[in-house]
Design an enzyme around this catalytic site. Structure first.
Site, short mmCIF file in Angstrom:
data_model
loop_
_atom_site.label_atom_id
_atom_site.label_comp_id
_atom_site.label_asym_id
_atom_site.label_seq_id
_atom_site.Cartn_x
_atom_site.Cartn_y
_atom_site.Cartn_z
N LYS A 131 10.38 -13.52 -14.59
CA LYS A 131 10.23 -12.05 -16.04
C LYS A 131 8.73 -12.41 -16.95
CE LYS A 131 11.50 -9.74 -13.65
NZ LYS A 131 12.37 -9.12 -13.06
N LYS A 179 5.52 -4.26 -6.54
CA LYS A 179 6.75 -3.97 -6.28
C LYS A 179 7.03 -4.13 -4.60
CE LYS A 179 10.30 -1.81 -8.15
NZ LYS A 179 11.21 -3.13 -9.34
N ASN A 214 -1.00 1.34 6.44
CA ASN A 214 0.30 0.39 5.69
C ASN A 214 0.76 -0.31 6.43
OD1 ASN A 214 1.89 -0.96 3.34
ND2 ASN A 214 3.51 0.65 3.98
N GLY A 215 0.46 -1.65 6.20
CA GLY A 215 1.00 -3.10 7.47
C GLY A 215 -0.78 -4.01 7.68
N TRP A 252 -3.28 -2.91 -1.70
CA TRP A 252 -3.50 -3.99 -2.01
C TRP A 252 -3.59 -4.52 -1.23
CZ3 TRP A 252 -0.05 -8.33 -0.83
CH2 TRP A 252 0.04 -9.24 -1.45
N GLU A 264 15.28 -16.10 -13.16
CA GLU A 264 15.47 -14.91 -13.48
C GLU A 264 14.35 -14.81 -14.62
OE1 GLU A 264 14.58 -12.55 -12.38
OE2 GLU A 264 14.67 -10.64 -13.34
N GLU A 315 5.92 -13.04 -14.85
CA GLU A 315 5.46 -12.00 -14.18
C GLU A 315 4.48 -10.60 -15.10
OE1 GLU A 315 8.28 -9.86 -10.43
OE2 GLU A 315 9.60 -9.89 -12.24
N HIS A 374 14.91 -35.21 -16.00
CA HIS A 374 14.82 -35.43 -14.34
C HIS A 374 13.24 -34.65 -13.99
CE1 HIS A 374 18.27 -37.13 -13.07
NE2 HIS A 374 18.87 -35.65 -13.17
N ARG A 377 3.62 0.55 -5.43
CA ARG A 377 2.76 -0.30 -3.97
C ARG A 377 1.56 -1.32 -4.28
NH1 ARG A 377 6.93 1.17 -0.63
NH2 ARG A 377 5.41 0.63 1.22
N CYS A 429 0.77 -1.36 -0.03
CA CYS A 429 0.24 -0.08 -0.17
C CYS A 429 0.83 1.28 0.06
CB CYS A 429 -1.06 -0.25 0.90
SG CYS A 429 -2.07 -1.41 1.14
C1 G6P Z 1 8.79 -8.26 -5.02
C2 G6P Z 1 9.29 -7.44 -6.69
C3 G6P Z 1 10.15 -7.97 -7.08
C4 G6P Z 1 11.30 -8.15 -6.43
C5 G6P Z 1 11.02 -8.61 -4.71
C6 G6P Z 1 11.87 -8.23 -4.01
O1 G6P Z 1 8.26 -9.30 -5.42
O2 G6P Z 1 8.24 -8.07 -7.88
O3 G6P Z 1 10.60 -7.51 -8.34
O4 G6P Z 1 12.31 -8.77 -7.15
O5 G6P Z 1 9.90 -7.61 -4.30
O6 G6P Z 1 12.44 -7.17 -3.81
P1 G6P Z 1 12.82 -5.88 -2.53
O7 G6P Z 1 12.67 -4.61 -3.00
O8 G6P Z 1 14.06 -6.28 -1.71
O9 G6P Z 1 14.33 -6.01 -4.67
#
Ligand code: G6P
Length: 607
Positions: free
Chosen positions: A483, A602, A96-97, A70, A479, A486, A502, A27, A2
C-alpha cells in the site's frame, strides 16, 4: 487494461462518452480519445480531463465510441491514443487487450501497400477491418473477418463512416457489457458508466460479437450462429460509484470498510455462529472432500488469500497453499483434482493471470471457486461457483475495502469448512462471535484517522520502510508495504520478522522506518524482540499493538498505534486498517496522485 465506452441512440453521445471515460479512468489513464459519427475524432495524451478540455462544444452526434488507455504497445502519446482508424478513414476502433500477432499482420498489410501512423497493435486491427469494409462487407462481417486473423485478446468497439447508426463490439479476454435503454444501446468495459443511464445490462462472453443499433442488440458467435444472452439487473447505486464528498476514492472506500464487512456477512453468518454460503452450493461435494486447498490471486488479492489460508488451516485443519497466479500458470501442474480445490481471489474478476490460473485448473479437472466483487465478471462466470463480496464498486486503484471484503468472505469459508470437516468447537464459535462484531471493531480502529494523519506528516520523508509481522500478521506486513509503495512511492518491503536478520537489517539507518505489527497474539514476545533489534540500529519505529501492550511498546518504539483487542485470529483484519490509512496520509502529505498512482491500473488484463 484500458477502458471502453460507446453509445448509439437519439441523444448527444459526447457527454456520455466523456463521463463514461472518467468513470473508467481507473483502468488506464495515460491518454484518451473519442470518435463521434459525423464529427470525427479527438485524442489527447494524459488524463481524460485533457481530452474533455479539447472537445469542442458543438461536438454533437448520436453515436460514438471512446477509450482511456493504459499503454502496452507504443508510448502514451496523442498519436498512439485510441480511436484508431484505417488509412482511408473509413472505420474507427477502440481496443482493450493485446494483438499478439500484430507484427506479422502489419508486415502482410505493409506488403500490400498499407502504411501505419502509430506504434500500436490496435491500428493493425483497424486496417484489417477497413480493408474488408472497403471491399463491400458490412461492418459486422468485416470485424468478424478481421478477428478470424487475430491471435490475442480484445474488448473491441468499432464504427464505420458508412453505417453511422451502428456499433459493432466483440470480446475475447477483455470485459465488455451492453447497456439497454429505450431507444439507445451503450457499451462499456464495466457497469460504472452505465449506472446513471440504465440498470439493464447484458454481459458479453468470450467469442461474442454484437451489433448495436438504437433499438436493438444482436449477439453473434464469432465461430458462427447467434447467441441469446439474458439481461441482468444492476443494483449498485450511482452514489456508490461517486466520492460521497470525500477528497479521494481511497479514503471514501476505507471509511466504507465497516459496511463492507457487514455486507459480506449479511445473511451468511448466523447468530449461533453457523455459516450459510449460497454461492458454494454447486461446490459442496468437492469442498467436503477437500484434503488440500490452493489459493491464488495477484497483488493484494494474494495477500488476502494468505489471510484466508491461515484461517482455513487453523479452523478447518485443511492444508492450504497460496500461489501467485502469474506463477501458478507456468509451474508444473501438480494439483490433484480428486481432493484439491482451487480458490481464485479477485476484486475485479478480470485479472488475466488469475483468470488463466482458473482456466489451467479447469483444464486439469480441478474444482474452482471464485471470491469476487464484480458480479458477472469473467472469473465469477468461469469458476464452478463464486462467493461475492458485495462491496460495491471500488474505484481507487489501490484496494482497501475489497481487501477486507475478501478476507471476510475467506473467514466465512474457513468457518464453513470447519463445519463440513467436523472441526467446529469452542474456538471456532468464539471466532464466529468476534467476526460478527468486526464491523464495530473496524469502525473503532478507523476512528484513529486523525492521529495517523499526524504520524504520516512525521514520517512522510523516510528513505524507505520495512513492515514486519509474524504468523497471521505476515500477509499484513506485505500488504502494508505494498500500500505504501503504491500510493506514496516510498520504497517499502514487507518481511516475516524472523527474516530481518538475514539481510534486510543491513539497510537500517536513522532515515529508515520499521513498522512492527505486534498485537497481543501468541507471537507477541518474538515481535517485541524484533522491534527492539530494529530500534537498537537507530532507525525510526512505529509499533501497531493492542491496548495491553501499549505502555511497554511506547518505551521501545518512537510511536505506537493502538487497535482494539479482539480474537487472535481476527487481529489481521484490524492491524491492516491503520496501515492503509498511513499509506493514504503519507501519499497525501507527499502530494501524490492517490486514486491513480503512476504506472498502475486497477484491473490488470494483460500478463
Ligand atoms: C492490481 C491492483 C491491486 C489488486 C490487483 C489484483 O494490481 O492495483 O490493487 O490487488 O490488481 O486485482 P484483482 O481485481 O484481481 O483483485
Amino acid at each position: 487494461m484500458c477502458g471502453i465506452v460507446g453509445y448509439v441512440g437519439k441523444k448527444n453521445a459526447t457527454p456520455f462518452l466523456l463521463d463514461g471515460l472518467h468513470a473508467l479512468e481507473y483502468r488506464g489513464y495515460d491518454s484518451a480519445g473519442l470518435y463521434v459519427a459525423g464529427k470525427g475524432a479527438v485524442k489527447r495524451a494524459g488524463k481524460v480531463a485533457a481530452l474533455t478540455a479539447a472537445v469542442p462544444s458543438d461536438f454533437y452526434g448520436t453515436a460514438g465510441i471512446a477509450h482511456t488507455r493504459w499503454a502496452t504497445h507504443g508510448a502514451p502519446t496523442e498519436t498512439n491514443a485510441h480511436p484508431h482508424t484505417d488509412e482511408g478513414g473509413s472505420v474507427w476502433l477502440v481496443h482493450n487487450g493485446i494483438i499478439e500477432n500484430y507484427a506479422e499482420l502489419a508486415a502482410e498489410l505493409h506488403a500490400g501497400g498499407a502504411t501505419f501512423k502509430t506504434e500500436t497493435d490496435s491500428e493493425v486491427l483497424a486496417a484489417l477491418v477497413g480493408k474488408e469494409v472497403r471491399a463491400g462487407q458490412t461492418l459486422e462481417d468485416a470485424v468478424a473477418c478481421a478477428l478470424s486473423r487475430v491471435r490475442g485478446t480484445y474488448g473491441l468497439a468499432v464504427m464505420s463512416v458508412t453505417e453511422p447508426e451502428k456499433i459493432v463490439v466483440a470480446r475475447l479476454g477483455s470485459p465488455l457489457l451492453i447497456g439497454v435503454a429505450h431507444g439507445a444501446r451503450f457499451v462499456a468495459s464495466d457497469a460504472t458508466p452505465l449506472l446513471p443511464h440504465t440498470r439493464e445490462v447484458v454481459y458479453l462472453e468470450d467469442g461474442d460479437l454484437a451489433v448495436l443499433t438504437p433499438d436493438a442488440h444482436v449477439v453473434h458467435r464469432l465461430d458462427g450462429g447467434t447467441a441469446t444472452r439474458a439481461s441482468a439487473h444492476l443494483d449498485w447505486s450511482v452514489e456508490a460509484a461517486e466520492k460521497n464528498g470525500q477528497e479521494h476514492f481511497m479514503l471514501k472506500e476505507m471509511l466504507e470498510i465497516p459496511e463492507t464487512i457487514e455486507r459480506a456477512l449479511a445473511g451468511r453468518l448466523g447468530k449461533d455462529g453457523t455459516v450459510t454460503l449460497g454461492g458454494v452450493k454447486d461446490m459442496r461435494a468437492p469442498l467436503r472432500g477437500a484434503r488440500r486447498i490452493v489459493l491464488t490471486g495477484c497483488g493484494s488479492a494474494a495477500y488476502s488469500a494468505q489471510i484466508g489460508a491461515t484461517l482455513i488451516e487453523r479452523f478447518a485443519g485443511i492444508p492450504c497453499e497460496v500461489v501467485l497466479a502469474s506463477e501458478l500458470r507456468y509451474r508444473p501442474f501438480l494439483i490433484d483434482p480428486k481432493d484439491t480445490v482451487l480458490i481464485a481471489v479477485s476484486q475485479s474478476g478480470e485479472t488475466l493471470d488469475t483468470l488463466e490460473a482458473v482456466r489451467e485448473a479447469k483444464r486439469h479437472g480441478v474444482p474452482t471457486l471464485g471470491i469476487v466483487n464484480v458480479v458477472g465478471s469473467t472469473i465469477s462466470r468461469e469458476t464452478d461457483a463464486s462467493i461475492y463480496l458485495h462491496a460495491g464498486p471500488e474505484i481507487s486503484v489501490a484496494t482497501t475495502k475489497a481487501f477486507i471484503g475478501q478476507a471476510t468472505v475467506l473467514a466465512l469459508l474457513a468457518l464453513s469448512l470447519a463445519e463440513t470437516h467436523d472441526q467446529t468447537n469452542d474456538e471456532t464459535r468464539a471466532f464466529a462471535r468476534e467476526l460478527g462484531r468486526s464491523p464495530s471493531l473496524a469502525r473503532a480502529t478507523l476512528s484513529a484517522r486523525d492521529s495517523i494523519a499526524t504520524l504520516a506528516q512525521k514520517y512522510a520523508n523516510v528513505s524507505g520502510a520495512f513492515f514486519l509481522g509474524r504468523g497471521a500478521e505476515t500477509p499484513i506486513a506485505f500488504e502494508g508495504a505494498l500500500k505504501l509503495k503504491e500510493v506514496s512511492y516510498i520504497h517499502a518491503e514487507g518481511y516475516p520478522a524472523g527474516e530481518m536478520k538475514h539481510g534486510p537489517i543491513a539497510l537500517l539507518d536513522p532515515e529508515f522506518l520499521v513498522v512492527a505489527l505486534a498485537p497481543g497474539d501468541a507471537l507477541f514476545e518474538k515481535m517485541r524482540s524484533n522491534l527492539q533489534e530494529a530500534a537498537a540500529r537507530g532507525c525510526r519505529t512505529i509499533a501497531v499493538t493492542t491496548p495491553e501492550h501499549q505502555e511497554e511498546l511506547a518505551r521501545l518504539a518512537d510511536d505506537v498505534i493502538v487497535i482494539p483487542k479482539t480474537h487472535e485470529a481476527l487481529l489481521p483484519f484490524l492491524t491492516v486498517l491503520p496501515l492503509q490509512l498511513f499509506a493514504y496520509e503519507v501519499a497525501k502529505a507527499r502530494g501524490c496522485h492517490i486514486d491513480q498512482p503512476r504506472n498502475l491500473a486497477k484491473s490488470v488484463t494483460v500478463e
